[in-house]
Design a protein around this motif. Structure first.
Motif, PDB file in Angstrom:
ATOM      1  N   PHE A  20       1.121  -1.442   0.555  1.00  0.00           N
ATOM      2  CA  PHE A  20       0.101   0.548  -0.037  1.00  0.00           C
ATOM      3  C   PHE A  20       0.698   1.100  -0.124  1.00  0.00           C
ATOM      4  CE2 PHE A  20      -2.208   3.834   2.114  1.00  0.00           C
ATOM      5  CZ  PHE A  20      -3.259   3.924   1.754  1.00  0.00           C
ATOM      6  N   TYR A  21       1.635   1.036   0.576  1.00  0.00           N
ATOM      7  CA  TYR A  21       2.738   2.338   0.901  1.00  0.00           C
ATOM      8  C   TYR A  21       3.456   2.682  -0.547  1.00  0.00           C
ATOM      9  CZ  TYR A  21       6.302   5.191   1.697  1.00  0.00           C
ATOM     10  OH  TYR A  21       7.640   6.863   2.090  1.00  0.00           O
ATOM     11  N   GLN A  22       3.412   1.560  -1.265  1.00  0.00           N
ATOM     12  CA  GLN A  22       4.403   1.923  -2.481  1.00  0.00           C
ATOM     13  C   GLN A  22       3.502   2.152  -3.919  1.00  0.00           C
ATOM     14  OE1 GLN A  22       8.278   2.062  -2.700  1.00  0.00           O
ATOM     15  NE2 GLN A  22       7.529   1.338  -0.881  1.00  0.00           N
ATOM     16  N   ILE A  23       2.368   2.207  -3.509  1.00  0.00           N
ATOM     17  CA  ILE A  23       1.277   2.362  -4.589  1.00  0.00           C
ATOM     18  C   ILE A  23       0.757   3.645  -4.684  1.00  0.00           C
ATOM     19  CG2 ILE A  23      -0.999   1.932  -5.050  1.00  0.00           C
ATOM     20  CD1 ILE A  23      -0.666  -1.424  -4.422  1.00  0.00           C
ATOM     21  N   HIS A  24       0.904   3.730  -2.629  1.00  0.00           N
ATOM     22  CA  HIS A  24       0.365   5.050  -2.063  1.00  0.00           C
ATOM     23  C   HIS A  24       1.534   6.089  -2.904  1.00  0.00           C
ATOM     24  CE1 HIS A  24      -1.509   8.741  -1.064  1.00  0.00           C
ATOM     25  NE2 HIS A  24      -0.926   8.620   0.237  1.00  0.00           N
ATOM     26  N   ALA A  25       2.716   6.171  -2.796  1.00  0.00           N
ATOM     27  CA  ALA A  25       3.649   6.916  -3.125  1.00  0.00           C
ATOM     28  C   ALA A  25       4.044   7.108  -4.632  1.00  0.00           C
ATOM     29  CB  ALA A  25       4.882   6.004  -2.019  1.00  0.00           C
ATOM     30  N   GLY A  26       3.235   6.259  -5.345  1.00  0.00           N
ATOM     31  CA  GLY A  26       3.651   6.270  -7.094  1.00  0.00           C
ATOM     32  C   GLY A  26       4.526   5.603  -7.722  1.00  0.00           C
ATOM     33  N   THR A  27       4.907   4.616  -6.902  1.00  0.00           N
ATOM     34  CA  THR A  27       5.826   3.528  -7.587  1.00  0.00           C
ATOM     35  C   THR A  27       5.362   2.920  -8.600  1.00  0.00           C
ATOM     36  OG1 THR A  27       6.933   3.633  -4.837  1.00  0.00           O
ATOM     37  CG2 THR A  27       7.468   1.912  -6.963  1.00  0.00           C
ATOM     38  N   PRO A  28       6.713   3.225  -9.875  1.00  0.00           N
ATOM     39  CA  PRO A  28       5.802   2.324 -11.022  1.00  0.00           C
ATOM     40  C   PRO A  28       6.053   1.358 -11.247  1.00  0.00           C
ATOM     41  CG  PRO A  28       8.258   3.600 -11.483  1.00  0.00           C
ATOM     42  CD  PRO A  28       7.307   3.291  -9.775  1.00  0.00           C
ATOM     43  N   VAL A  29       7.113   0.762 -10.470  1.00  0.00           N
ATOM     44  CA  VAL A  29       8.080  -0.746 -10.530  1.00  0.00           C
ATOM     45  C   VAL A  29       8.182  -1.195  -9.375  1.00  0.00           C
ATOM     46  CG1 VAL A  29       8.894  -2.652 -11.675  1.00  0.00           C
ATOM     47  CG2 VAL A  29       8.226  -1.104 -12.778  1.00  0.00           C
ATOM     48  N   ARG A  30       7.106  -1.771  -8.949  1.00  0.00           N
ATOM     49  CA  ARG A  30       7.338  -3.012  -7.329  1.00  0.00           C
ATOM     50  C   ARG A  30       8.442  -4.339  -8.039  1.00  0.00           C
ATOM     51  NH1 ARG A  30       2.729  -2.559  -6.416  1.00  0.00           N
ATOM     52  NH2 ARG A  30       2.078  -4.617  -6.419  1.00  0.00           N
ATOM     53  N   ILE A  31       9.125  -4.782  -7.188  1.00  0.00           N
ATOM     54  CA  ILE A  31      10.408  -6.320  -7.555  1.00  0.00           C
ATOM     55  C   ILE A  31       9.723  -6.773  -5.950  1.00  0.00           C
ATOM     56  CG2 ILE A  31      12.114  -7.717  -7.376  1.00  0.00           C
ATOM     57  CD1 ILE A  31      13.004  -4.934  -9.308  1.00  0.00           C
ATOM     58  N   GLU A  32       8.778  -7.662  -6.104  1.00  0.00           N
ATOM     59  CA  GLU A  32       8.755  -8.553  -4.867  1.00  0.00           C
ATOM     60  C   GLU A  32       9.779 -10.156  -4.863  1.00  0.00           C
ATOM     61  OE1 GLU A  32       4.175  -8.677  -3.967  1.00  0.00           O
ATOM     62  OE2 GLU A  32       3.814  -6.739  -4.211  1.00  0.00           O
ATOM     63  N   ILE A  33       9.868  -9.882  -3.972  1.00  0.00           N
ATOM     64  CA  ILE A  33      10.904 -11.270  -3.458  1.00  0.00           C
ATOM     65  C   ILE A  33      10.381 -11.607  -1.765  1.00  0.00           C
ATOM     66  CG2 ILE A  33      13.286 -12.027  -3.657  1.00  0.00           C
ATOM     67  CD1 ILE A  33      14.117  -9.865  -4.696  1.00  0.00           C
ATOM     68  N   GLY A  34       9.554 -12.793  -1.752  1.00  0.00           N
ATOM     69  CA  GLY A  34       9.227 -13.176  -0.826  1.00  0.00           C
ATOM     70  C   GLY A  34       9.702 -14.888   0.215  1.00  0.00           C
ATOM     71  N   PRO A  35      10.112 -15.597   1.178  1.00  0.00           N
ATOM     72  CA  PRO A  35      11.351 -16.043   1.045  1.00  0.00           C
ATOM     73  C   PRO A  35      11.233 -17.184   0.320  1.00  0.00           C
ATOM     74  CG  PRO A  35      10.023 -16.109   3.210  1.00  0.00           C
ATOM     75  CD  PRO A  35       9.068 -15.134   1.858  1.00  0.00           C
ATOM     76  N   ARG A  36       9.558 -17.625  -0.266  1.00  0.00           N
ATOM     77  CA  ARG A  36       9.786 -18.855  -1.624  1.00  0.00           C
ATOM     78  C   ARG A  36      10.812 -18.222  -3.042  1.00  0.00           C
ATOM     79  NH1 ARG A  36       3.600 -20.686  -0.277  1.00  0.00           N
ATOM     80  NH2 ARG A  36       3.718 -18.094   0.007  1.00  0.00           N
ATOM     81  N   ASP A  37      10.386 -17.136  -3.195  1.00  0.00           N
ATOM     82  CA  ASP A  37      10.947 -16.713  -4.047  1.00  0.00           C
ATOM     83  C   ASP A  37      12.508 -16.531  -3.969  1.00  0.00           C
ATOM     84  OD1 ASP A  37       8.729 -15.317  -5.099  1.00  0.00           O
ATOM     85  OD2 ASP A  37       8.044 -14.031  -4.130  1.00  0.00           O
ATOM     86  N   LEU A  38      13.347 -16.288  -3.105  1.00  0.00           N
ATOM     87  CA  LEU A  38      14.304 -15.783  -2.759  1.00  0.00           C
ATOM     88  C   LEU A  38      15.141 -17.329  -2.564  1.00  0.00           C
ATOM     89  CD1 LEU A  38      16.575 -14.356  -2.068  1.00  0.00           C
ATOM     90  CD2 LEU A  38      15.904 -14.795   0.539  1.00  0.00           C
TER      91      LEU A  38
END
Length: 131
Positions: A20-38
């Motif tokens: 939510f913070y990143q969407i509200h800040a207008g971040t154009p692209v988010r890269i999400e890395i969770g434990p399984r992704d890592l």
């Protein structure tokens, strides 16, 4: 191209709060890395203007390249949308009445001008300052 990267390392925030913070800040692209992704050596890239279904999973080492490509594609998409929206809001009235109506309805108008400042004055009076 160069990327600016911000890493949210807050341990007291849930993923939803961080997102939510990143969407509200207008971040154009988010890269999400969770434990399984890592563990799998992958990440998920999400764009501000794309649907959830358009998220991209890629290897970690390809993330900068994929993010740059997403940014380029998104910029083209936004530019095209903007051009289409602008074109849809421009009208070519044939009479002063049509011009006044178009401006009152929030359209932009492309209209010939007779070169007389008195015409501009009348138009401004009739449209609350439109030029």
């Amino acid at each position: 191209g160069a990327l600016t990267v911000r890493v949210d390392l807050r341990e007291d925030a849930r993923i939803g709060d961080k997102t939510f913070y990143q969407i509200h800040a207008g971040t154009p692209v988010r890269i999400e890395i969770g434990p399984r992704d890592l563990a799998a050596g992958t990440c998920i890239l999400k764009s501000r203007i794309r649907s959830r279904e358009e998220a991209i999973t890629c290897p970690l080492e390809k993330a900068p390249e994929v993010a740059c490509q997403m940014l380029l594609e998104d910029q083209k998409k936004l530019f095209t949308r903007s051009k289409e929206r602008m074109a849809s809001r421009i009208v070519t009235p044939n009479t002063a009445g049509e011009l006044t109506k178009a401006l009152a309805e929030g359209f932009w108008a492309s209209s010939p001008w007779d070169g007389q400042t008195s015409t501009v004055t009348k138009l401004k009076e009739a449209t609350s300052g439109g030029t």
